[in-house]
Scaffold this active site. Structure first.
Site, PDB file in Angstrom:
ATOM      1  N   LYS A 150       5.613   1.827  -6.074  1.00 34.73           N
ATOM      2  CA  LYS A 150       5.458   0.642  -6.927  1.00 34.73           C
ATOM      3  C   LYS A 150       5.609   1.000  -8.414  1.00 34.73           C
ATOM      4  CE  LYS A 150       1.317  -0.132  -5.093  1.00 34.73           C
ATOM      5  NZ  LYS A 150       1.245   0.857  -4.004  1.00 34.73           N
ATOM      6  N   THR A 151       4.739   1.891  -8.878  1.00 34.99           N
ATOM      7  CA  THR A 151       4.816   2.316 -10.278  1.00 34.99           C
ATOM      8  C   THR A 151       6.129   3.044 -10.532  1.00 34.99           C
ATOM      9  OG1 THR A 151       2.425   2.450 -10.518  1.00 34.99           O
ATOM     10  CG2 THR A 151       3.720   3.839 -11.996  1.00 34.99           C
ATOM     11  N   THR A 152       6.554   3.808  -9.534  1.00 34.62           N
ATOM     12  CA  THR A 152       7.799   4.572  -9.660  1.00 34.62           C
ATOM     13  C   THR A 152       8.992   3.647  -9.853  1.00 34.62           C
ATOM     14  OG1 THR A 152       6.716   5.910  -7.966  1.00 34.62           O
ATOM     15  CG2 THR A 152       8.914   6.575  -8.635  1.00 34.62           C
TER      16      THR A 152
ATOM     17  N   LYS B  56       3.923   4.138  -1.268  1.00 33.44           N
ATOM     18  CA  LYS B  56       4.369   4.831  -2.476  1.00 33.44           C
ATOM     19  C   LYS B  56       5.612   4.159  -3.035  1.00 33.44           C
ATOM     20  CE  LYS B  56       6.133   9.261  -4.031  1.00 33.44           C
ATOM     21  NZ  LYS B  56       5.344   9.182  -5.298  1.00 33.44           N
TER      22      LYS B  56
ATOM     23  N   GLU C  90      -0.291  -1.708 -12.567  1.00 31.04           N
ATOM     24  CA  GLU C  90      -1.577  -1.712 -11.879  1.00 31.04           C
ATOM     25  C   GLU C  90      -2.537  -2.780 -12.392  1.00 31.04           C
ATOM     26  OE1 GLU C  90      -2.238   1.449  -9.672  1.00 31.04           O
ATOM     27  OE2 GLU C  90      -1.614   3.024 -11.060  1.00 31.04           O
TER      28      GLU C  90
ATOM     29  N   ASN D 152       0.806  -1.228   0.000  1.00 29.28           N
ATOM     30  CA  ASN D 152       0.000   0.000   0.000  1.00 29.28           C
ATOM     31  C   ASN D 152       0.834   1.270   0.000  1.00 29.28           C
ATOM     32  OD1 ASN D 152       1.057  -0.158   2.541  1.00 29.28           O
ATOM     33  ND2 ASN D 152      -0.840   0.347   3.624  1.00 29.28           N
TER      34      ASN D 152
ATOM     35  N   ARG E  77      16.216   2.325 -16.772  1.00 26.35           N
ATOM     36  CA  ARG E  77      17.442   1.528 -16.707  1.00 26.35           C
ATOM     37  C   ARG E  77      17.594   0.673 -17.959  1.00 26.35           C
ATOM     38  NH1 ARG E  77      17.527  -1.373 -11.083  1.00 26.35           N
ATOM     39  NH2 ARG E  77      18.184   0.698 -10.434  1.00 26.35           N
TER      40      ARG E  77
ATOM     41  N   TRP F 138     -13.158   4.690 -10.384  1.00 26.13           N
ATOM     42  CA  TRP F 138     -14.119   5.426  -9.570  1.00 26.13           C
ATOM     43  C   TRP F 138     -14.629   6.677 -10.308  1.00 26.13           C
ATOM     44  CZ3 TRP F 138      -9.156   4.378  -7.729  1.00 26.13           C
ATOM     45  CH2 TRP F 138      -8.249   5.431  -7.768  1.00 26.13           C
TER      46      TRP F 138
ATOM     47  N   PHE G 125      -9.568   6.327 -14.002  1.00 29.63           N
ATOM     48  CA  PHE G 125      -9.844   5.615 -12.761  1.00 29.63           C
ATOM     49  C   PHE G 125     -11.239   4.993 -12.773  1.00 29.63           C
ATOM     50  CE2 PHE G 125      -6.635   8.703 -11.248  1.00 29.63           C
ATOM     51  CZ  PHE G 125      -5.716   7.803 -10.766  1.00 29.63           C
TER      52      PHE G 125
END
Lengths: 201, 201
Positions: free
Chosen positions: B45-47, B43, B133, B41, B55, B98, B96
């Site tokens: 992951k995508t980064t 900050k 995601e 949960n 790389r 939502w 999104f």
């Protein structure tokens, strides 16, 4: 449950989620540079820092990266981005501490590269400063926590700073805005998989 | 303890560490494409996925990124890298869940972008595929786990695949080589700090 019931239930759940998200976005109204810490024993700390560097460069912001420890490694992301005039990379050119095995020369090299870090942390033109693997410098006593904390605390208000490395000092964790603990669930390397070019380095 | 004792102790500790590191490097002799999962949960992951993309591009490898969910967001790293001929980005253009609140059209959009993902996962020229995601697609039932698992399991041996998103499906975790759980220790956003351009997005 019918397809239509599923669709209706989904819509309700998403409406609820949207009001939740909207409320959180509205509540987050303070805007300034952030302090982020990527710590823990898992893969992804330095990688996430470089992902943020790429992101900031994508908007044309100036970025400074200081690489403690891994400076002599081949580094695909540095090679990819270094042609960018907005990126400055300072490297502690000694390599891994387990290769040098010399505390005095490591300390000296660390303090020299810290001068570069201090300069970046004082420069309002620099939007993002990455202090990659600085946690080990504190752990080994090459740098002291007061020096580092003061430089970070006094940085320009719009500047974001990212700290990476295992075992981040509790004072850095305390002063940070966002802290992620990257926990190793498993790691291919431990199971006999060779570090891979373009992926692991 | 004197400075000299400290230096000697340091040297001994580093010698021990080096033999440990060398043994681990020697033991890791299997070389092939990896499967990495960045979940949790917090900050990063995508980064971290985009850091790996940078790389791999740095070495001139071909990379495919499939963005589920966040495709309509401003994305600094995509903008920074998209001029690179070795990068292909496929986007689920609905935004999104939502915001759309429509299960049928989301499912349709997801399956269309999955076709792009399948193609990349079957292409031996693609060195790295990021399924950003995708975990939410499985959770919402837009994609089924067997389809995803089979495509990943049958990919070319030299290809690395990265999965990001919270609550990664246990079957994906089981088949992965490296899994990092990015745990939120704290997050500025939750404490009223606005998401920041060039840093958070």
């Amino acid at each position: 449950m019918s397809e239509q019931d599923r669709n209706t239930r989904h819509k309700k759940a998403m409406e609820k989620l949207k009001s939740h998200v909207d409320a959180k976005v509205a509540a987050a109204d303070e805007e300034r540079g952030l302090m982020l810490v990527f710590t823990g024993n898992g893969k992804g700390k330095t990688t996430a820092a470089w992902g943020t560097v790429t992101r900031a460069l994508g908007y044309g912001y100036r970025v400074g990266v200081v690489q403690f420890i891994k400076g002599l490694w081949e580094c695909g992301e540095r090679d990819r981005l270094e042609a960018d005039d907005n990126l400055e990379v300072a490297i502690m050119a000694t390599g891994f501490t387990w290769d040098t095995q010399n505390r005095e020369s490591d300390t000296q090299a660390c303090r020299e590269v810290w001068q570069e870090a201090s300069r970046m942390l004082a420069d309002p033109e620099v939007y993002l400063v990455v202090l990659d693997e600085i946690t080990y410098m504190l752990k080994f006593g090459y740098l002291d926590i007061d020096t580092v904390r003061t430089a970070i605390a006094n940085r320009p208000a719009e500047q974001t700073v990212i700290i990476t490395g295992r075992n981040a000092h509790r004072e850095l964790v305390a002063m940070a805005d966002t802290v992620t603990e990257m926990q190793e669930v498993k790691h291919g390397f431990t199971n006999g998989l060779k570090a891979r070019r373009g992926i692991d380095f």
